[in-house]
Design an enzyme around this catalytic site. Structure first.
Site, PDB file in Angstrom:
ATOM      1  N   GLU A  88       5.628   8.936   7.653  1.00 16.33           N
ATOM      2  CA  GLU A  88       6.403   8.377   6.527  1.00 16.33           C
ATOM      3  C   GLU A  88       6.547   9.426   5.423  1.00 16.33           C
ATOM      4  O   GLU A  88       6.411   9.144   4.227  1.00 16.33           O
ATOM      5  CB  GLU A  88       5.753   7.087   5.998  1.00 16.33           C
ATOM      6  N   ILE A 172       9.297  -2.707   2.430  1.00 14.80           N
ATOM      7  CA  ILE A 172       8.552  -2.581   3.684  1.00 14.80           C
ATOM      8  C   ILE A 172       8.115  -3.947   4.198  1.00 14.80           C
ATOM      9  O   ILE A 172       7.573  -4.755   3.464  1.00 14.80           O
ATOM     10  CB  ILE A 172       7.346  -1.652   3.486  1.00 14.80           C
TER      11      ILE A 172
END
Ligand SMILES: [Zn+2]
Length: 203
Positions: A88, A172
């Site tokens: 990420e 998210i």
């Protein structure tokens, strides 16, 4: 000299699986790896890297203001680190991308970053912008649109199944992301006429 790598892709291209496999390959040979993941991904106080195919492992977290160079240097002082992995990586701050470059340049440890290039609005993330600018080696992880073309863009589908056209860059776990080619991304986002529409918001 060690290099700073950036493996970039859209969502669901298998980046995390690649990262975990690469780290495993080092460890299988008795070498030490250090894994980092953005602070959004955690279980309690521990970072968690998990792939769609069910593999997962604990990792160090990086948050805004953290210094990954200092953490790797400290660890490397007592246990030789052979490779650093960052998942990420789009969420890195610009300064943190430079700290990762310093790990390669000054500690001579390769750094493998994996992340998204752009968000659902087609804009670069901070970490991606910095890594695209300074990484030694850029590698595209390919996945395909439903039409079969290479997918380079991502849309975020809301609860109504429609592509979000505005909103926060980061959401998210709440929404579904779908990777598309640029042409179909523009159609989903309402920026181009859907002349051969194969999108998801229509039957
Ligand atoms: Zn397409």
């Amino acid at each position: 000299m060690a290099k700073l790598y950036f493996h970039y892709a859209t969502m669901n291209a298998g980046k995390t699986t690649m990262l975990l496999q690469a780290s495993y390959n080092y460890r299988e040979r008795g070498m030490t790896t250090m894994l980092f993941v953005a602070g959004h991904y955690r279980k309690g106080d521990t970072g968690l890297i998990s792939s769609r195919i069910g593999l997962e492992t604990e990792a160090e977290m990086f948050r805004d203001g953290d210094d990954p160079f200092a953490r790797v240097a400290e660890h490397h002082d007592h246990t030789t680190v052979h490779c650093v992995f960052v998942d990420e990586a789009q969420f890195l701050e610009e300064e943190q991308a430079w700290q990762l470059a310093r790990i390669a340049d000054r500690l001579d440890i390769p750094v493998m970053c994996y992340g998204l290039r752009t968000d659902f609005q087609g804009k670069l993330f901070s970490g991606s912008r910095a890594l695209l600018a300074i990484a030694d080696d850029l590698r595209e992880v390919r996945t395909i649109c439903r039409c079969g073309r290479k997918a380079t863009m991502v849309v975020r589908l809301g609860a109504d199944g429609k592509a979000a056209r505005q909103g926060e860059q980061v959401a998210i776990g709440k929404d579904v992301y779908v990777s598309l080619c640029r042409r179909h991304w523009e159609e989903e986002m309402g920026r181009a006429a859907p002349d051969d529409f194969i999108g998801f918001t229509k039957a």
